[in-house]
Design a protein around this motif. Structure first.
Motif, short mmCIF file in Angstrom:
data_model
loop_
_atom_site.label_atom_id
_atom_site.label_comp_id
_atom_site.label_asym_id
_atom_site.label_seq_id
_atom_site.Cartn_x
_atom_site.Cartn_y
_atom_site.Cartn_z
N MET A 1 0.84 -1.19 0.00
CA MET A 1 0.00 0.00 0.00
C MET A 1 0.88 1.25 0.00
O MET A 1 1.99 1.23 0.52
N PHE A 2 0.32 2.31 -0.57
CA PHE A 2 1.05 3.57 -0.65
C PHE A 2 0.03 4.71 -0.61
O PHE A 2 -1.05 4.60 -1.19
N GLY A 3 0.37 5.78 0.08
CA GLY A 3 -0.48 6.95 0.12
C GLY A 3 0.35 8.22 0.23
O GLY A 3 1.45 8.20 0.80
N GLN B 1 -24.48 9.49 -0.15
CA GLN B 1 -25.11 10.77 -0.50
C GLN B 1 -24.31 11.96 0.02
O GLN B 1 -24.37 13.06 -0.54
N THR B 2 -23.53 11.74 1.09
CA THR B 2 -22.86 12.86 1.73
C THR B 2 -21.35 12.88 1.54
O THR B 2 -20.72 13.94 1.63
N GLU B 3 -20.74 11.72 1.29
CA GLU B 3 -19.27 11.69 1.23
C GLU B 3 -18.79 10.43 0.51
O GLU B 3 -19.56 9.49 0.31
N SER B 4 -17.52 10.44 0.15
CA SER B 4 -16.90 9.30 -0.52
C SER B 4 -15.67 8.86 0.27
O SER B 4 -15.09 9.63 1.03
N MET B 5 -15.27 7.61 0.02
CA MET B 5 -14.13 7.04 0.75
C MET B 5 -13.45 6.01 -0.13
O MET B 5 -14.11 5.20 -0.78
N ALA B 6 -12.12 6.04 -0.16
CA ALA B 6 -11.32 5.00 -0.81
C ALA B 6 -10.56 4.24 0.27
O ALA B 6 -10.05 4.85 1.22
N LEU B 7 -10.47 2.94 0.11
CA LEU B 7 -9.94 2.09 1.17
C LEU B 7 -8.95 1.09 0.60
O LEU B 7 -9.24 0.38 -0.37
N ALA B 8 -7.75 1.05 1.17
CA ALA B 8 -6.74 0.06 0.82
C ALA B 8 -6.36 -0.72 2.07
O ALA B 8 -6.26 -0.14 3.16
N HIS B 9 -6.13 -2.01 1.91
CA HIS B 9 -5.96 -2.89 3.07
C HIS B 9 -4.97 -3.99 2.73
O HIS B 9 -4.94 -4.51 1.61
N TYR C 1 -4.30 -0.42 7.13
CA TYR C 1 -5.29 0.26 6.31
C TYR C 1 -4.81 1.66 5.96
O TYR C 1 -4.17 2.33 6.77
N ILE C 2 -5.16 2.09 4.75
CA ILE C 2 -5.07 3.50 4.37
C ILE C 2 -6.43 3.90 3.82
O ILE C 2 -6.99 3.20 2.97
N ILE C 3 -6.96 4.99 4.32
CA ILE C 3 -8.28 5.46 3.92
C ILE C 3 -8.14 6.90 3.42
O ILE C 3 -7.51 7.73 4.08
N ALA D 1 -3.84 3.07 9.62
CA ALA D 1 -4.01 2.33 10.87
C ALA D 1 -3.27 1.01 10.80
O ALA D 1 -3.16 0.39 9.73
N LEU D 2 -2.76 0.58 11.97
CA LEU D 2 -2.05 -0.69 12.11
C LEU D 2 -2.67 -1.49 13.24
O LEU D 2 -3.03 -0.93 14.28
N ASP D 3 -2.81 -2.81 13.03
CA ASP D 3 -3.45 -3.65 14.05
C ASP D 3 -2.70 -3.60 15.39
O ASP D 3 -1.50 -3.28 15.43
N PRO D 4 -3.36 -3.91 16.49
CA PRO D 4 -2.76 -3.74 17.83
C PRO D 4 -1.52 -4.59 18.08
O PRO D 4 -0.72 -4.26 18.95
N HIS D 5 -1.34 -5.68 17.32
CA HIS D 5 -0.16 -6.53 17.50
C HIS D 5 1.00 -6.11 16.59
O HIS D 5 2.11 -6.62 16.75
N GLY D 6 0.74 -5.23 15.63
CA GLY D 6 1.79 -4.78 14.72
C GLY D 6 2.40 -5.92 13.93
O GLY D 6 3.62 -6.00 13.78
#
Length: 456
Positions: free
Chosen positions: A1-3, A90-98, A157-159, A168-173
């Protein structure tokens, strides 16, 4: 992933970042860029070069973008599962990479469907988007944190929204996610090699259980979950990562070289051995370390065809076997008449090792002694690597002696878990460790994975 956030050529830089990360996935690639407040996507099946060969980046002018290369462990191979996934309301958009696996995805999917959600993909990635927007919530730190807390597994995740970028990174890394700077622009990537590709500077890693929010005011850190003991995936060091990347502040090449040295201490070469060779590319560093520790010459005994992708992450066994034939060639003038120590990073199914050993013997090697720079893989991975059943793992069903016979080697030995930790961990304290679940069976996430996890 890249952002990337805040660069006038965000889409192009994301393209180059994905190039650097191509080794992590070869089935598909995609980019979503914020163009004047509207999220626009381009994605396809194939390598990054092929997906974007006809793209006019002038049509994707924007200062904020995220990208992804696909390596499927859940979900089918269709275009609908290629990320980033793009959602409009209707109100917003979101792109999600995982990246990673959600081990309670089957359970969560069932709950969402009972509540009226209609999921468009067979991937576990889409689940987070539905959880975030459940009950009409806005996309913000609170709704994302609440949704992340419902997930069990290993994930990054990158949103991207019209005015923010989240990571975000899971709690165990279990995996890594790093933060960099390119001038005044923030960059997020799965590996630090992507920073080098575009000239960005590494700042720090995202911490386990941390949610990063980036907008025009800068970077903000919050916590969506308590940080557990860090258990970084051992296979990142063994195989997955590029050698020029740093994982948890440890260089991958240096750690692999040390794995080779530890292996030479634990399983020395036979006294009459002539040369040490490594299986390109991920085993070369360990082979150099083994040769240095053993006092034997390191030779380039196998040549890799640079135009063939990674065979381990191909989606079927048939394609893996065909890929091995095309990818590797023995250097007869180096190995003929020699007693060869062949270093490989790991053995999963054994088919690749068998073909390589036979290839070396067909080229005239007197003996082939196999040394594996990682512990034997005896258990499935539920966290993001395509090793899903005990039946497919050769070490789960055979002793070392049997494995040597199956693959045609004169001997075989594996690095111990202690040797692996010595090579990888800077600080072997209570707060730092490796996820060696596929080797030891000690799963760090306290779930009954076999019951909760469903491959679809």
């Amino acid at each position: 992933m890249f952002g990337i956030w805040g660069h006038e050529k965000a889409a192009e830089l994301t393209y180059y970042g994905l190039h650097a990360l191509q080794h992590r996935g070869q089935e598909g690639a995609g980019i979503v860029v914020n163009v004047g407040g509207e999220l626009k996507a381009h994605k396809g099946l194939n390598l990054v070069n092929d997906v974007f060969k006809d793209v006019e980046f002038d049509q994707l002018q924007g200062r904020y973008a995220i990208g992804h290369v696909r390596y499927s462990t859940q979900g089918q191979d269709g275009i609908e599962n290629v990320q980033p996934l793009l959602f409009h309301s209707q109100t917003e958009s979101m792109a999600l990479a995982h990246s990673g696996n959600i081990i309670n995805a089957y359970e969560l999917r069932g709950q969402l469907e009972k509540q009226g959600s209609i999921l468009q993909t067979s991937s576990d990635t889409e689940i987070l988007a539905h959880l975030i927007k459940r009950d009409g919530q806005d996309i913000n730190e609170r709704s994302i944190s609440k949704a992340l807390n419902k997930l069990h597994g290993a994930y990054t995740y990158i949103i991207l929204t019209k005015d923010k970028l989240y990571a975000a990174l899971d709690p165990h890394g279990i995996f890594t996610l790093s933060i960099g700077l390119l001038g005044d622009s923030y960059v997020i990537a799965s590996e630090t090699c992507a920073f080098d590709q575009i000239g960005a500077t590494f700042v720090r890693d995202v911490l386990p259980g941390e949610l990063i929010t980036i907008d025009n005011n800068g970077l903000k850190s919050s916590r969506f979950a308590k940080q557990e003991k860090r258990t970084l995936c051992a296979m990142e060091y063994v195989y997955l990562s590029r050698p020029d990347s740093n994982e948890n502040y440890v260089n991958v090449h240096a750690s692999r070289k040390q794995m080779g040295k530890e292996l030479a201490k634990e399983a020395p070469a036979p006294t009459n051995a002539d040369i040490v060779i490594g299986v390109p590319d991920s085993s070369i560093s360990a082979a150099i370390g083994f040769a240095e520790e053993s006092g034997l010459p390191y030779e380039m005994g196998i040549i890799k065809n640079r135009y063939v992708g990674r065979t381990f992450i191909k989606p079927s066994q048939e394609l893996r076997e065909q890929g091995v034939k095309m990818k590797l060639s023995p250097v007869r003038g180096i190995i003929e008449g020699k007693r060869v120590i062949m270093i490989d990073d790991s053995i999963v199914r054994g088919t690749t090792s068998k073909r390589i050993v036979q290839m070396l013997k067909d080229a005239g090697a007197k003996e082939v002694h196999v040394r594996i720079a990682s512990p034997s893989i005896e258990h499935p991975c539920y966290y993001g690597i395509d090793m899903s059943t005990y039946e497919e793992l050769i070490a789960a069903n055979h002793t070392a002696g049997e494995i040597a016979e199956i693959i045609g080697a004169d001997s075989i030995a594996f690095l111990s878990e202690d040797g692996l930790e010595k090579a990888v961990l800077k600080d072997r304290s209570i707060n730092q460790g490796l996820c060696t679940a596929c080797m030891s069976g000690g799963y760090p996430i306290k779930e009954k994975e076999e019951k909760n996890f469903h491959f679809v």
